[in-house]
Write a protein that holds these residues in place. Structure first.
Motif, PDB file in Angstrom:
ATOM      1  N   PRO A  12     103.875  80.952  59.985  1.00 12.84           N
ATOM      2  CA  PRO A  12     102.569  81.612  60.152  1.00 12.84           C
ATOM      3  C   PRO A  12     102.084  81.683  61.595  1.00 12.84           C
ATOM      4  O   PRO A  12     101.390  82.628  61.975  1.00 12.84           O
ATOM      5  CB  PRO A  12     101.625  80.775  59.275  1.00 12.84           C
ATOM      6  N   ILE A  13     102.446  80.699  62.408  1.00 14.40           N
ATOM      7  CA  ILE A  13     102.040  80.755  63.820  1.00 14.40           C
ATOM      8  C   ILE A  13     102.808  81.882  64.507  1.00 14.40           C
ATOM      9  O   ILE A  13     102.248  82.666  65.284  1.00 14.40           O
ATOM     10  CB  ILE A  13     102.356  79.423  64.563  1.00 14.40           C
ATOM     11  N   ALA A  16     101.493  85.446  63.658  1.00 17.81           N
ATOM     12  CA  ALA A  16     100.290  85.762  64.434  1.00 17.81           C
ATOM     13  C   ALA A  16     100.659  86.079  65.890  1.00 17.81           C
ATOM     14  O   ALA A  16     100.172  87.059  66.465  1.00 17.81           O
ATOM     15  CB  ALA A  16      99.315  84.583  64.371  1.00 17.81           C
ATOM     16  N   LEU A  17     101.552  85.284  66.480  1.00  9.83           N
ATOM     17  CA  LEU A  17     101.914  85.498  67.882  1.00  9.83           C
ATOM     18  C   LEU A  17     102.691  86.793  68.098  1.00  9.83           C
ATOM     19  O   LEU A  17     102.558  87.436  69.134  1.00  9.83           O
ATOM     20  CB  LEU A  17     102.740  84.318  68.408  1.00  9.83           C
ATOM     21  N   PHE A  20      99.659  89.394  68.055  1.00 13.30           N
ATOM     22  CA  PHE A  20      98.670  89.392  69.138  1.00 13.30           C
ATOM     23  C   PHE A  20      98.940  88.320  70.208  1.00 13.30           C
ATOM     24  O   PHE A  20      98.033  87.992  70.975  1.00 13.30           O
ATOM     25  CB  PHE A  20      97.244  89.278  68.582  1.00 13.30           C
ATOM     26  N   ILE A  94      89.380  83.251  64.339  1.00 16.54           N
ATOM     27  CA  ILE A  94      90.313  82.730  65.350  1.00 16.54           C
ATOM     28  C   ILE A  94      89.692  82.892  66.734  1.00 16.54           C
ATOM     29  O   ILE A  94      89.699  81.969  67.551  1.00 16.54           O
ATOM     30  CB  ILE A  94      91.667  83.483  65.290  1.00 16.54           C
ATOM     31  N   GLU A  97      86.920  80.455  67.317  1.00 18.51           N
ATOM     32  CA  GLU A  97      87.464  79.110  67.548  1.00 18.51           C
ATOM     33  C   GLU A  97      87.965  78.999  68.994  1.00 18.51           C
ATOM     34  O   GLU A  97      87.816  77.941  69.624  1.00 18.51           O
ATOM     35  CB  GLU A  97      88.602  78.881  66.544  1.00 18.51           C
ATOM     36  N   TRP A 101      86.805  76.343  72.192  1.00 16.77           N
ATOM     37  CA  TRP A 101      87.762  75.598  73.007  1.00 16.77           C
ATOM     38  C   TRP A 101      87.531  75.858  74.495  1.00 16.77           C
ATOM     39  O   TRP A 101      87.487  74.923  75.304  1.00 16.77           O
ATOM     40  CB  TRP A 101      89.186  75.981  72.585  1.00 16.77           C
ATOM     41  N   TYR A 105      86.463  73.431  77.814  1.00 22.70           N
ATOM     42  CA  TYR A 105      87.405  73.101  78.892  1.00 22.70           C
ATOM     43  C   TYR A 105      87.308  73.935  80.155  1.00 22.70           C
ATOM     44  O   TYR A 105      87.900  73.583  81.165  1.00 22.70           O
ATOM     45  CB  TYR A 105      88.838  73.100  78.340  1.00 22.70           C
ATOM     46  N   ARG A 126      83.022  79.780  59.637  1.00 23.38           N
ATOM     47  CA  ARG A 126      83.192  80.756  58.542  1.00 23.38           C
ATOM     48  C   ARG A 126      81.923  81.563  58.323  1.00 23.38           C
ATOM     49  O   ARG A 126      81.961  82.773  58.162  1.00 23.38           O
ATOM     50  CB  ARG A 126      83.569  80.003  57.266  1.00 23.38           C
TER      51      ARG A 126
ATOM     52  N   LEU B  26     102.215  78.590  71.983  1.00 17.76           N
ATOM     53  CA  LEU B  26     101.711  77.958  70.758  1.00 17.76           C
ATOM     54  C   LEU B  26     102.839  77.556  69.806  1.00 17.76           C
ATOM     55  O   LEU B  26     102.641  76.703  68.943  1.00 17.76           O
ATOM     56  CB  LEU B  26     100.704  78.860  70.049  1.00 17.76           C
ATOM     57  N   ASP B  90      93.037  69.732  70.939  1.00 17.29           N
ATOM     58  CA  ASP B  90      91.889  70.542  70.518  1.00 17.29           C
ATOM     59  C   ASP B  90      92.248  72.008  70.261  1.00 17.29           C
ATOM     60  O   ASP B  90      91.389  72.805  69.863  1.00 17.29           O
ATOM     61  CB  ASP B  90      90.757  70.425  71.546  1.00 17.29           C
ATOM     62  N   LEU B  91      93.519  72.345  70.472  1.00 16.02           N
ATOM     63  CA  LEU B  91      93.981  73.685  70.069  1.00 16.02           C
ATOM     64  C   LEU B  91      94.278  73.750  68.577  1.00 16.02           C
ATOM     65  O   LEU B  91      94.453  74.833  68.012  1.00 16.02           O
ATOM     66  CB  LEU B  91      95.252  74.071  70.840  1.00 16.02           C
ATOM     67  N   PRO B  93      92.539  73.344  65.757  1.00 14.22           N
ATOM     68  CA  PRO B  93      91.729  74.212  64.882  1.00 14.22           C
ATOM     69  C   PRO B  93      92.053  75.704  65.051  1.00 14.22           C
ATOM     70  O   PRO B  93      92.012  76.456  64.079  1.00 14.22           O
ATOM     71  CB  PRO B  93      90.286  73.933  65.326  1.00 14.22           C
ATOM     72  N   ILE B  94      92.395  76.127  66.262  1.00 10.81           N
ATOM     73  CA  ILE B  94      92.769  77.532  66.488  1.00 10.81           C
ATOM     74  C   ILE B  94      94.069  77.838  65.745  1.00 10.81           C
ATOM     75  O   ILE B  94      94.200  78.841  65.052  1.00 10.81           O
ATOM     76  CB  ILE B  94      92.949  77.823  68.001  1.00 10.81           C
ATOM     77  N   ILE B  95      95.025  76.937  65.885  1.00  8.55           N
ATOM     78  CA  ILE B  95      96.330  77.125  65.239  1.00  8.55           C
ATOM     79  C   ILE B  95      96.181  77.161  63.718  1.00  8.55           C
ATOM     80  O   ILE B  95      96.767  78.005  63.040  1.00  8.55           O
ATOM     81  CB  ILE B  95      97.301  75.999  65.677  1.00  8.55           C
ATOM     82  N   GLU B  97      93.550  78.035  62.049  1.00  6.43           N
ATOM     83  CA  GLU B  97      92.883  79.294  61.699  1.00  6.43           C
ATOM     84  C   GLU B  97      93.909  80.443  61.697  1.00  6.43           C
ATOM     85  O   GLU B  97      93.822  81.350  60.853  1.00  6.43           O
ATOM     86  CB  GLU B  97      91.770  79.555  62.727  1.00  6.43           C
ATOM     87  N   MET B  98      94.866  80.386  62.586  1.00  7.34           N
ATOM     88  CA  MET B  98      95.933  81.398  62.598  1.00  7.34           C
ATOM     89  C   MET B  98      96.791  81.292  61.341  1.00  7.34           C
ATOM     90  O   MET B  98      97.262  82.305  60.815  1.00  7.34           O
ATOM     91  CB  MET B  98      96.799  81.226  63.858  1.00  7.34           C
ATOM     92  N   VAL B  99      97.009  80.063  60.869  1.00  8.35           N
ATOM     93  CA  VAL B  99      97.785  79.870  59.635  1.00  8.35           C
ATOM     94  C   VAL B  99      97.098  80.587  58.473  1.00  8.35           C
ATOM     95  O   VAL B  99      97.732  81.301  57.693  1.00  8.35           O
ATOM     96  CB  VAL B  99      97.968  78.364  59.315  1.00  8.35           C
ATOM     97  N   LEU B 100      95.779  80.429  58.376  1.00  2.11           N
ATOM     98  CA  LEU B 100      95.021  81.088  57.303  1.00  2.11           C
ATOM     99  C   LEU B 100      95.209  82.599  57.347  1.00  2.11           C
ATOM    100  O   LEU B 100      95.409  83.255  56.327  1.00  2.11           O
ATOM    101  CB  LEU B 100      93.515  80.815  57.460  1.00  2.11           C
ATOM    102  N   ASN B 125      88.131  73.467  58.053  1.00  2.76           N
ATOM    103  CA  ASN B 125      89.112  73.429  59.142  1.00  2.76           C
ATOM    104  C   ASN B 125      88.874  72.208  60.042  1.00  2.76           C
ATOM    105  O   ASN B 125      89.793  71.487  60.390  1.00  2.76           O
ATOM    106  CB  ASN B 125      89.035  74.732  59.961  1.00  2.76           C
ATOM    107  N   ARG B 126      87.603  71.996  60.392  1.00  3.42           N
ATOM    108  CA  ARG B 126      87.258  70.905  61.317  1.00  3.42           C
ATOM    109  C   ARG B 126      87.745  69.552  60.789  1.00  3.42           C
ATOM    110  O   ARG B 126      88.319  68.746  61.519  1.00  3.42           O
ATOM    111  CB  ARG B 126      85.748  70.874  61.518  1.00  3.42           C
TER     112      ARG B 126
END
Lengths: 151, 151
Positions: A12-13, A16-17, A20, A94, A97, A101, A105, A126, B26, B90-91, B93-95, B97-100, B125-126
């Motif tokens: 799934p990662i 997505a990659l 996008f 996404i 989120e 981040w 940072y 959500r 990623l 901390d990435l 949650p982004i990853i 969300e991409m799975v979803l 997710n959190r």
């Protein structure tokens, strides 16, 4: 719709990659979501200065993967407008989120100006995503300032 | 740590894309989080077949942005191990969300095999991200199968 190229894997990662995972695609989607843009010429004026050929390639790719759809302007058939499909709208959680981040940072993040939105995302991504999707569907670009005045 | 190049903008989406907006970064982080990998040779064996020079460049970039840190193997000083910093963790949650998203739109998604995890992400997710971060910090790679047997 063109046939999509073969995927490196159905992780799934990776999926997505492959769609996008580049420096520009999500910026185009940002311009639609946050800035209400919908045309080639508007996208071209991004602050990150996208090159014309890269923009054209990215738009084609996003169309072929069903992230964007294109309609002709009713008043001027030569002009084309780009809209997010449901698949494209569903990228919003996404993107939000990612905002959280970067807020954390990047000391100079523009997100420091949208603390209220950042708080809303942190509390319930959500929920705020659904609200943003609805507004984008209604053609309202979510500008940072606007959201800072929202409850 | 090398000085990072100048950013195209401090838009929070752009900041994120300048750091991990490519087809590989990623996936390296996926390999650490889900597969417990921590060395160059392990990353090289990804199913997506990353080229050696691209892997080296990506690892350097992730180190320079403070996403990864490197330690020498205690038993074999020549071997280097890569770990996620807090910024890298901390990435997650982004990853997730991409799975979803990929679960929803890729009919052949490997995420179909981790429905329980997908449900947990959708619900909160959190919460699940914090659990995953903790396990990664303890050196437990979250393999798909493992998570499917979790409550």
């Amino acid at each position: 719709m063109k046939k999509n190229p073969e995927l490196r894997s159905h992780c799934p990662i990776n999926y997505a990659l492959e769609i996008f995972g580049d420096k520009w695609s999500l910026l185009i989607i940002r311009d639609i979501v946050f800035r209400g843009k919908d045309s080639f010429n508007q996208f071209k004026k991004s602050q990150e200065a996208i090159a014309t050929n890269i923009l054209a390639t990215r738009l084609e790719k996003l169309l072929s993967w069903g992230i964007l759809e294109k309609t002709a302007n009713l008043e001027d058939g030569r002009k084309e407008h780009y809209h997010l499909t449901q698949k494209g709208l569903d990228l919003i959680p996404i993107i939000l989120e990612m905002v959280l981040w970067s807020y954390e940072y990047d000391n100079d993040s523009e997100a420091k100006k949208i603390k209220k939105l950042v708080e809303l995302i942190r509390k319930d991504n959500r929920k705020i995503s659904e609200k943003v999707k609805k507004q984008v569907k209604e053609g309202i670009g979510i500008v940072y300032e606007y959201l800072d005045d929202q409850d």
